[in-house]
Scaffold this motif. Sequence first.
Motif, PDB file in Angstrom:
ATOM      1  N   ILE A 107       0.843  -1.201   0.000  1.00  0.00           N
ATOM      2  CA  ILE A 107       0.000   0.000   0.000  1.00  0.00           C
ATOM      3  C   ILE A 107       0.878   1.251   0.000  1.00  0.00           C
ATOM      4  CG2 ILE A 107      -1.628   1.381   1.367  1.00  0.00           C
ATOM      5  CD1 ILE A 107      -2.862  -1.306   2.301  1.00  0.00           C
ATOM      6  N   GLY A 108       1.914   1.241   0.841  1.00  0.00           N
ATOM      7  CA  GLY A 108       2.837   2.379   0.897  1.00  0.00           C
ATOM      8  C   GLY A 108       3.508   2.626  -0.440  1.00  0.00           C
ATOM      9  N   LEU A 109       3.935   1.560  -1.088  1.00  0.00           N
ATOM     10  CA  LEU A 109       4.574   1.678  -2.400  1.00  0.00           C
ATOM     11  C   LEU A 109       3.612   2.265  -3.434  1.00  0.00           C
ATOM     12  CD1 LEU A 109       7.145   1.060  -4.038  1.00  0.00           C
ATOM     13  CD2 LEU A 109       6.164  -1.186  -4.518  1.00  0.00           C
ATOM     14  N   ILE A 110       2.376   1.787  -3.429  1.00  0.00           N
ATOM     15  CA  ILE A 110       1.366   2.315  -4.360  1.00  0.00           C
ATOM     16  C   ILE A 110       1.110   3.792  -4.094  1.00  0.00           C
ATOM     17  CG2 ILE A 110      -1.098   2.195  -4.958  1.00  0.00           C
ATOM     18  CD1 ILE A 110      -0.805  -0.900  -4.529  1.00  0.00           C
ATOM     19  N   LEU A 111       1.000   4.171  -2.817  1.00  0.00           N
ATOM     20  CA  LEU A 111       0.766   5.582  -2.485  1.00  0.00           C
ATOM     21  C   LEU A 111       1.940   6.458  -2.900  1.00  0.00           C
ATOM     22  CD1 LEU A 111      -0.967   5.279   0.988  1.00  0.00           C
ATOM     23  CD2 LEU A 111      -2.003   5.938  -1.186  1.00  0.00           C
ATOM     24  N   ILE A 112       3.144   5.964  -2.725  1.00  0.00           N
ATOM     25  CA  ILE A 112       4.327   6.726  -3.159  1.00  0.00           C
ATOM     26  C   ILE A 112       4.288   6.940  -4.661  1.00  0.00           C
ATOM     27  CG2 ILE A 112       6.832   6.591  -3.480  1.00  0.00           C
ATOM     28  CD1 ILE A 112       6.945   5.304  -0.661  1.00  0.00           C
ATOM     29  N   ILE A 113       3.976   5.884  -5.400  1.00  0.00           N
ATOM     30  CA  ILE A 113       3.926   6.004  -6.864  1.00  0.00           C
ATOM     31  C   ILE A 113       2.839   6.997  -7.272  1.00  0.00           C
ATOM     32  CG2 ILE A 113       3.330   4.766  -8.988  1.00  0.00           C
ATOM     33  CD1 ILE A 113       4.739   2.295  -7.699  1.00  0.00           C
ATOM     34  N   ILE A 114       1.653   6.877  -6.674  1.00  0.00           N
ATOM     35  CA  ILE A 114       0.542   7.758  -7.043  1.00  0.00           C
ATOM     36  C   ILE A 114       0.850   9.213  -6.698  1.00  0.00           C
ATOM     37  CG2 ILE A 114      -1.839   8.399  -6.431  1.00  0.00           C
ATOM     38  CD1 ILE A 114      -2.454   5.406  -6.325  1.00  0.00           C
ATOM     39  N   PHE A 115       1.405   9.460  -5.508  1.00  0.00           N
ATOM     40  CA  PHE A 115       1.598  10.834  -5.071  1.00  0.00           C
ATOM     41  C   PHE A 115       2.918  11.447  -5.522  1.00  0.00           C
ATOM     42  CE2 PHE A 115      -2.040   9.769  -2.565  1.00  0.00           C
ATOM     43  CZ  PHE A 115      -2.734  10.965  -2.523  1.00  0.00           C
ATOM     44  N   LYS A 121      -1.411  11.412 -10.083  1.00  0.00           N
ATOM     45  CA  LYS A 121      -2.039  12.229  -9.047  1.00  0.00           C
ATOM     46  C   LYS A 121      -3.227  13.001  -9.627  1.00  0.00           C
ATOM     47  CE  LYS A 121      -0.348  14.794  -5.096  1.00  0.00           C
ATOM     48  NZ  LYS A 121       0.778  15.467  -4.495  1.00  0.00           N
ATOM     49  N   ILE A 122      -3.081  13.483 -10.845  1.00  0.00           N
ATOM     50  CA  ILE A 122      -4.180  14.187 -11.517  1.00  0.00           C
ATOM     51  C   ILE A 122      -5.335  13.213 -11.774  1.00  0.00           C
ATOM     52  CG2 ILE A 122      -4.853  15.326 -13.673  1.00  0.00           C
ATOM     53  CD1 ILE A 122      -1.969  16.550 -13.661  1.00  0.00           C
ATOM     54  N   LEU A 123      -5.022  12.003 -12.193  1.00  0.00           N
ATOM     55  CA  LEU A 123      -6.050  10.988 -12.418  1.00  0.00           C
ATOM     56  C   LEU A 123      -6.796  10.672 -11.113  1.00  0.00           C
ATOM     57  CD1 LEU A 123      -7.405   8.881 -14.281  1.00  0.00           C
ATOM     58  CD2 LEU A 123      -5.602   7.299 -13.564  1.00  0.00           C
ATOM     59  N   GLU A 144      -5.172  22.384  -7.134  1.00  0.00           N
ATOM     60  CA  GLU A 144      -3.815  22.785  -6.751  1.00  0.00           C
ATOM     61  C   GLU A 144      -3.456  22.235  -5.370  1.00  0.00           C
ATOM     62  OE1 GLU A 144      -6.179  25.062  -7.863  1.00  0.00           O
ATOM     63  OE2 GLU A 144      -5.382  24.921  -9.902  1.00  0.00           O
ATOM     64  N   ARG A 145      -4.402  22.338  -4.453  1.00  0.00           N
ATOM     65  CA  ARG A 145      -4.138  21.861  -3.089  1.00  0.00           C
ATOM     66  C   ARG A 145      -3.992  20.341  -3.078  1.00  0.00           C
ATOM     67  NH1 ARG A 145      -7.584  21.954   2.108  1.00  0.00           N
ATOM     68  NH2 ARG A 145      -5.964  21.567   3.638  1.00  0.00           N
ATOM     69  N   PHE A 146      -4.794  19.647  -3.880  1.00  0.00           N
ATOM     70  CA  PHE A 146      -4.705  18.191  -3.957  1.00  0.00           C
ATOM     71  C   PHE A 146      -3.343  17.769  -4.496  1.00  0.00           C
ATOM     72  CE2 PHE A 146      -5.372  13.974  -5.712  1.00  0.00           C
ATOM     73  CZ  PHE A 146      -6.120  13.362  -4.724  1.00  0.00           C
ATOM     74  N   LEU A 147      -2.846  18.496  -5.504  1.00  0.00           N
ATOM     75  CA  LEU A 147      -1.551  18.145  -6.089  1.00  0.00           C
ATOM     76  C   LEU A 147      -0.396  18.392  -5.113  1.00  0.00           C
ATOM     77  CD1 LEU A 147      -2.039  19.425  -9.742  1.00  0.00           C
ATOM     78  CD2 LEU A 147      -2.101  17.073  -8.913  1.00  0.00           C
ATOM     79  N   GLU A 148      -0.615  19.234  -4.109  1.00  0.00           N
ATOM     80  CA  GLU A 148       0.409  19.490  -3.098  1.00  0.00           C
ATOM     81  C   GLU A 148       0.396  18.463  -1.967  1.00  0.00           C
ATOM     82  OE1 GLU A 148      -0.323  23.453  -1.727  1.00  0.00           O
ATOM     83  OE2 GLU A 148       0.225  24.354  -3.645  1.00  0.00           O
ATOM     84  N   LEU A 149      -0.686  17.664  -1.889  1.00  0.00           N
ATOM     85  CA  LEU A 149      -0.810  16.696  -0.796  1.00  0.00           C
ATOM     86  C   LEU A 149       0.317  15.671  -0.833  1.00  0.00           C
ATOM     87  CD1 LEU A 149      -4.599  15.801  -0.738  1.00  0.00           C
ATOM     88  CD2 LEU A 149      -3.331  17.081   0.982  1.00  0.00           C
TER      89      LEU A 149
END
Length: 171
Positions: A107-115, A121-123, A144-149
Motif C-alpha cells: 500500500i505504501g509503495l502504491i501511495l508513493i507512486i501515485i503521489f 495524481k491528476i487521475l 492545486e491543493r490536492f496536487l500538493e498533498l
Amino acid sequence: MAIHFYILFVYLLIAFYMDVRYSKIPNWLTISGVVVGLLYHVATGLIGGLLFSLLGIVISLFVLILLYLFKALSAGDVKLFAGIGAISGMEFSLYGILYSVIVAGLIGLILIIIFKVNPLKILVYQIYNKVLIILKKEAKYTRERFLELKVKQFPFMYAVIPGILITLYYF
C-alpha cells in the motif's frame, strides 16, 4: 471454521471502523478482545486454552513493540494484535502480522507512486471529484491543493484486514 474466528471477525470489523473513522483503536476494544479471547479459550480448553491465548498475547506484543519503537505503528495497532493473539493464538497472529506488514508495504509503495507521479495524481484527483459528484458532496480540496498533498501515513487496518484474510486462507 472455529467459533473464535467469528469472534475475531467481529473484533476486526469494529477495529476497522474505529481506525478509519477516528484514526484510533480505543482501549476498550483492545482490552475487550484480550478478555474475550482469554475467556473463550479458558472455557473451551482450560489450562491449555489459557496458555494458547497468553502465548498469542505475549508473542504478538513482543514482535509489534519493536515496530512501535521504530514509529512504524501506533500503540493501538500493537494492542489490537494483542487481542488478535488472545482470540486466535500465537501462530495465527504471527502470520497475520507478517502478511499485514507485507500488505502495508505494498500500500505504501502504491501511495508513493501515485503521489510522486503527477499524471497519476491528476487521475486520482479526477476520480476523487467524480466520486464526490456521485455522493453529492462538496470538494474538500482544490486541484492545486490536492496536487500538493503528500501521504505520510494511512490507517494500518487497511493492511490488517487483507493480512488476516490471507492468513485465514493459508491457515
